[in-house]
Scaffold this motif. Structure first.
Motif, PDB file in Angstrom:
ATOM      1  N   GLU A   1       0.831  -1.211   0.000  1.00 45.53           N
ATOM      2  CA  GLU A   1       0.000   0.000   0.000  1.00 45.53           C
ATOM      3  C   GLU A   1       0.863   1.258   0.000  1.00 45.53           C
ATOM      4  OE1 GLU A   1      -3.954  -1.654   2.408  1.00 45.53           O
ATOM      5  OE2 GLU A   1      -2.269  -0.796   3.506  1.00 45.53           O
ATOM      6  N   GLN A   2       2.042   1.153   0.613  1.00 46.22           N
ATOM      7  CA  GLN A   2       2.961   2.290   0.672  1.00 46.22           C
ATOM      8  C   GLN A   2       4.007   2.237  -0.434  1.00 46.22           C
ATOM      9  OE1 GLN A   2       2.327   4.722   2.933  1.00 46.22           O
ATOM     10  NE2 GLN A   2       0.554   3.452   3.476  1.00 46.22           N
ATOM     11  N   ASN A   3       3.887   1.258  -1.331  1.00 46.75           N
ATOM     12  CA  ASN A   3       4.858   1.060  -2.423  1.00 46.75           C
ATOM     13  C   ASN A   3       6.283   0.912  -1.900  1.00 46.75           C
ATOM     14  OD1 ASN A   3       2.920   3.490  -4.127  1.00 46.75           O
ATOM     15  ND2 ASN A   3       2.815   1.289  -4.469  1.00 46.75           N
ATOM     16  N   GLN A   4       6.401   0.226  -0.763  1.00 43.98           N
ATOM     17  CA  GLN A   4       7.705   0.030  -0.136  1.00 43.98           C
ATOM     18  C   GLN A   4       8.094  -1.455  -0.152  1.00 43.98           C
ATOM     19  OE1 GLN A   4       9.627   2.708   0.939  1.00 43.98           O
ATOM     20  NE2 GLN A   4       7.936   3.820  -0.047  1.00 43.98           N
ATOM     21  N   ILE A   5       9.373  -1.699  -0.385  1.00 46.77           N
ATOM     22  CA  ILE A   5       9.877  -3.072  -0.378  1.00 46.77           C
ATOM     23  C   ILE A   5      10.419  -3.381   1.013  1.00 46.77           C
ATOM     24  CG2 ILE A   5      11.528  -4.696  -1.369  1.00 46.77           C
ATOM     25  CD1 ILE A   5      11.533  -2.866  -3.879  1.00 46.77           C
ATOM     26  N   THR A   6       9.800  -4.339   1.680  1.00 48.42           N
ATOM     27  CA  THR A   6      10.248  -4.787   2.997  1.00 48.42           C
ATOM     28  C   THR A   6      10.511  -6.285   2.928  1.00 48.42           C
ATOM     29  OG1 THR A   6       7.998  -5.295   3.730  1.00 48.42           O
ATOM     30  CG2 THR A   6       8.800  -3.046   4.128  1.00 48.42           C
ATOM     31  N   SER A   7      11.100  -6.821   3.996  1.00 51.33           N
ATOM     32  CA  SER A   7      11.340  -8.266   4.045  1.00 51.33           C
ATOM     33  C   SER A   7      10.023  -9.036   3.965  1.00 51.33           C
ATOM     34  CB  SER A   7      12.088  -8.637   5.333  1.00 51.33           C
ATOM     35  OG  SER A   7      13.387  -8.101   5.330  1.00 51.33           O
ATOM     36  N   ALA A   8       8.987  -8.498   4.608  1.00 50.24           N
ATOM     37  CA  ALA A   8       7.687  -9.160   4.579  1.00 50.24           C
ATOM     38  C   ALA A   8       7.134  -9.208   3.156  1.00 50.24           C
ATOM     39  CB  ALA A   8       6.704  -8.447   5.501  1.00 50.24           C
ATOM     40  N   LEU A   9       7.239  -8.096   2.427  1.00 47.47           N
ATOM     41  CA  LEU A   9       6.739  -8.079   1.056  1.00 47.47           C
ATOM     42  C   LEU A   9       7.544  -9.048   0.187  1.00 47.47           C
ATOM     43  CD1 LEU A   9       4.838  -6.991  -1.100  1.00 47.47           C
ATOM     44  CD2 LEU A   9       6.455  -5.115  -1.492  1.00 47.47           C
ATOM     45  N   GLU A  10       8.848  -9.054   0.355  1.00 44.18           N
ATOM     46  CA  GLU A  10       9.672  -9.984  -0.411  1.00 44.18           C
ATOM     47  C   GLU A  10       9.271 -11.430  -0.139  1.00 44.18           C
ATOM     48  OE1 GLU A  10      13.529  -8.766   0.911  1.00 44.18           O
ATOM     49  OE2 GLU A  10      13.872  -7.500  -0.851  1.00 44.18           O
ATOM     50  N   ASN A  11       8.993 -11.735   1.137  1.00 44.44           N
ATOM     51  CA  ASN A  11       8.601 -13.103   1.499  1.00 44.44           C
ATOM     52  C   ASN A  11       7.267 -13.496   0.888  1.00 44.44           C
ATOM     53  OD1 ASN A  11      10.934 -13.350   2.993  1.00 44.44           O
ATOM     54  ND2 ASN A  11       9.952 -12.970   4.966  1.00 44.44           N
ATOM     55  N   ILE A  12       6.322 -12.553   0.860  1.00 45.20           N
ATOM     56  CA  ILE A  12       5.005 -12.857   0.301  1.00 45.20           C
ATOM     57  C   ILE A  12       5.061 -12.971  -1.220  1.00 45.20           C
ATOM     58  CG2 ILE A  12       2.663 -11.949  -0.046  1.00 45.20           C
ATOM     59  CD1 ILE A  12       3.169 -13.329   2.675  1.00 45.20           C
ATOM     60  N   ILE A  13       5.869 -12.155  -1.867  1.00 43.09           N
ATOM     61  CA  ILE A  13       6.050 -12.310  -3.315  1.00 43.09           C
ATOM     62  C   ILE A  13       6.585 -13.703  -3.627  1.00 43.09           C
ATOM     63  CG2 ILE A  13       7.402 -11.520  -5.295  1.00 43.09           C
ATOM     64  CD1 ILE A  13       7.229  -8.675  -4.088  1.00 43.09           C
ATOM     65  N   GLU A  14       7.575 -14.140  -2.838  1.00 45.09           N
ATOM     66  CA  GLU A  14       8.129 -15.486  -3.031  1.00 45.09           C
ATOM     67  C   GLU A  14       7.073 -16.556  -2.763  1.00 45.09           C
ATOM     68  OE1 GLU A  14      11.520 -18.435  -1.097  1.00 45.09           O
ATOM     69  OE2 GLU A  14      11.708 -16.269  -0.800  1.00 45.09           O
ATOM     70  N   ALA A  15       6.262 -16.360  -1.731  1.00 42.64           N
ATOM     71  CA  ALA A  15       5.210 -17.332  -1.417  1.00 42.64           C
ATOM     72  C   ALA A  15       4.172 -17.399  -2.530  1.00 42.64           C
ATOM     73  CB  ALA A  15       4.533 -16.973  -0.092  1.00 42.64           C
ATOM     74  N   ASN A  16       3.724 -16.224  -3.005  1.00 43.87           N
ATOM     75  CA  ASN A  16       2.690 -16.178  -4.043  1.00 43.87           C
ATOM     76  C   ASN A  16       3.157 -16.807  -5.350  1.00 43.87           C
ATOM     77  OD1 ASN A  16       1.189 -14.740  -2.200  1.00 43.87           O
ATOM     78  ND2 ASN A  16       0.918 -12.931  -3.469  1.00 43.87           N
ATOM     79  N   ILE A  17       4.400 -16.556  -5.722  1.00 40.67           N
ATOM     80  CA  ILE A  17       4.882 -16.982  -7.036  1.00 40.67           C
ATOM     81  C   ILE A  17       5.620 -18.323  -6.972  1.00 40.67           C
ATOM     82  CG2 ILE A  17       6.392 -16.402  -8.972  1.00 40.67           C
ATOM     83  CD1 ILE A  17       5.817 -13.443  -8.403  1.00 40.67           C
TER      84      ILE A  17
END
Length: 378
Positions: A232-248
Motif C-alpha cells: 500500500e505504501q509502495n515500499q519493499i520490505t522483508s515481509a513483502l519480499e517473502n510474500i512475493i516469493e510465497a505467491n509466485i
C-alpha cells in the motif's frame, strides 16, 4: 511408487532485477520476442532500454493483443521465426505469461511477472482461450520456464489487490497438497512432454513439495498483513519480499508438484455465477479453501485461523464477498456439479466426494464466514 517434482530452471527475485534481463537473454542469443501488453512495456521502458544496451541484445515487440488464443499463438510463433528470435519473454500478468509458454513450447523461455497475483509464472502449463475470451484448452510443455525473473521494485508499485489475490491463490496450496498426499492422487508434475499431448502419466507428489506447500501457508500467516501494508505504501520490505516469493514460487511449486484439491475445483464451479466474474482467481480460491476445509471437516482451530487471515488481508470469507448476494438451491447445485465433473481436482480429496456434499460445504462455509465477519466487525 513413481513420484515427480518439477520447477523452473532458475528463479531470481530482487529489487531492480529487470536491469539484468539482458543477461539471461544473452544466454540464448542476441534477441528476444517480448510478449507483453503495451501498457506494461511502457511502464518499464527505461529498464528495458538500459538492459538492452548493457548486454547488447534486442527486444522484438510483439504487439500482444491480450488474449492467449490459438490464433495469437500462431501469429507470434511466425513473428519469432521471421525475426530470428533466440528466446521468448512473457512479461506482465497471466495472459501474457501463458501466451509466451505456448509460443515457446518448452524452449528458451523467460518469464517476468509484473504482479504477484497468481502462481502461474513458474509452471509448465497454460490455459488457452478463444479470441472472445472463453476457455478452450489446457496446454502442457516438456519443461518449466528456463528463467523466472521477479523485480520486486515493479511489484511493489502494482495495485495491492493483485498481491492480496495472489495470497488467496497461495492460501489453498498447503491444504490441497495435503489432501492430494493423503489420497495418493497424481500431481501435474507427472504430465507428459509436449503441447496438448496425451493423457496424464501417473506420478505422486514428493515430501519436498508438501514441505514447500506448508512453508507457503506459514509464510502467509507470518507476513501477509505486513506485506499488504508495505505494498500500500509502495515500499519493499522483508515481509513483502517473502510474500512475493510465497505467491509466485512456493505456491507455484506447491500446486504443480504437490497437487490440487477441492479449493480450485470449487473455484471453477463458482465461475458459472455471473456475479463472480468481476473477482480475481485468487479471491475465489480463498473462499474455495474455506469450503474445502468444511468439506473435510477440518478442526475449528484451522478453520478460524484461515478466516482470521482472510479478514486481516482483505480476502473473501463468504459468497457476498465475491459478488453473490443470494444463491438459489438450483444455482448452488449447478456450482457443485461443475466442481465435481470427472476431470476436476476435487476427486483428489482423500474421501469420496458427492455433489450434495460440496453444495452443503459451500453453504456452510458461507454461513460460517458471514457470521465470523460480523463478529469481527462488531
Amino acid at each position: 511408487m513413481r513420484k515427480a517434482f518439477i520447477s523452473p530452471g532458475k528463479y531470481v527475485q530482487g529489487e531492480d532485477e529487470l536491469y539484468n534481463l539482458g543477461y539471461f537473454v544473452r544466454s540464448f542469443g542476441d534477441s528476444a520476442l517480448l510478449i507483453a501488453h503495451p501498457d506494461d512495456v511502457k511502464r518499464i521502458k527505461v529498464q528495458l532500454d538500459a538492459t538492452a544496451g548493457r548486454f547488447g541484445i534486442q527486444f522484438v515487440e510483439s504487439g500482444f493483443r491480450g488474449e492467449c488464443s490459438t490464433i495469437e499463438i500462431k501469429r507470434l510463433q511466425s513473428l519469432a521465426s521471421e525475426k530470428g528470435c533466440a528466446c521468448i519473454i512473457g512479461l506482465g500478468g497471466g495472459k501474457a505469461i501463458d501466451t509466451a509458454k505456448c509460443v515457446a513450447e518448452g524452449e528458451a523461455l523467460i518469464i517476468v511477472p509484473t504482479i504477484a497475483a497468481t502462481d502461474a509464472p513458474t509452471s509448465h502449463s497454460a490455459v488457452i482461450y478463444t479470441e472472445e475470451g472463453a476457455f478452450e484448452d489446457y496446454a502442457y510443455f516438456k519443461q518449466n520456464p528456463h528463467v523466472v525473473l521477479v523485480d520486486t521494485s515493479v511489484i511493489a508499485k502494482a495495485p495491492v489487490r493483485f498481491l492480496v489475490s495472489g495470497m488467496g491463490d497461495a492460501l489453498s496450496t498447503y491444504f490441497e497438497a495435503r489432501a492430494t498426499s493423503q489420497s495418493y492422487s497424481n500431481v501435474n508434475a507427472g504430465l507428459p512432454c509436449g503441447y496438448r499431448e496425451g493423457q496424464c502419466s501417473e506420478a505422486k507428489g514428493t515430501n519436498t513439495a508438501l514441505a514447500l506447500a506448508k512453508l507457503c501457508y506459514e509464510t502467509l500467516l507470518k507476513d501477509g498483513e505486513k506485506a499488504k501494508v508495505a505494498n500500500e505504501q509502495n515500499q519493499i520490505t522483508s515481509a513483502l519480499e517473502n510474500i512475493i516469493e510465497a505467491n509466485i514460487l512456493l505456491s507455484g511449486l506447491g500446486f504443480e508438484s504437490g497437487g490440487l484439491g477441492g479449493a480450485h475445483a470449487i473455484h471453477d464451479g463458482l465461475t458459472i455465477l455471473e456475479a463472480t466474474h468481476h473477482y480475481y482467481h485468487g479471491e475465489k480460491v480463498a473462499f474455495g479453501t474455506l469450503a474445502q476445509l468444511v468439506l473435510e471437516n477440518a478442526p475449528n482451530e484451522t478453520l478460524y485461523e484461515v478466516m482470521e487471515f482472510c479478514l486481516k488481508v482483505g480476502l473473501p470469507v463468504c459468497l457476498k464477498d465475491i459478488g453473490v448476494e443470494t444463491i438459489t438451491d438450483e444455482e448452488l447445485k449447478a456450482v457443485a456439479q461443475k466442481a465435481c465433473i470427472p476431470e476436476e481436482s476435487i476427486h483428489a480429496m482423500p474421501f469420496p466426494v458427492t455433489v450434495s456434499a460440496v453444495a452443503a460445504a459451500i453453504k456452510v462455509a458461507d454461513q460460517l464466514g458471514s457470521s465470523y465477519k460480523k463478529k469481527m466487525e462488531a
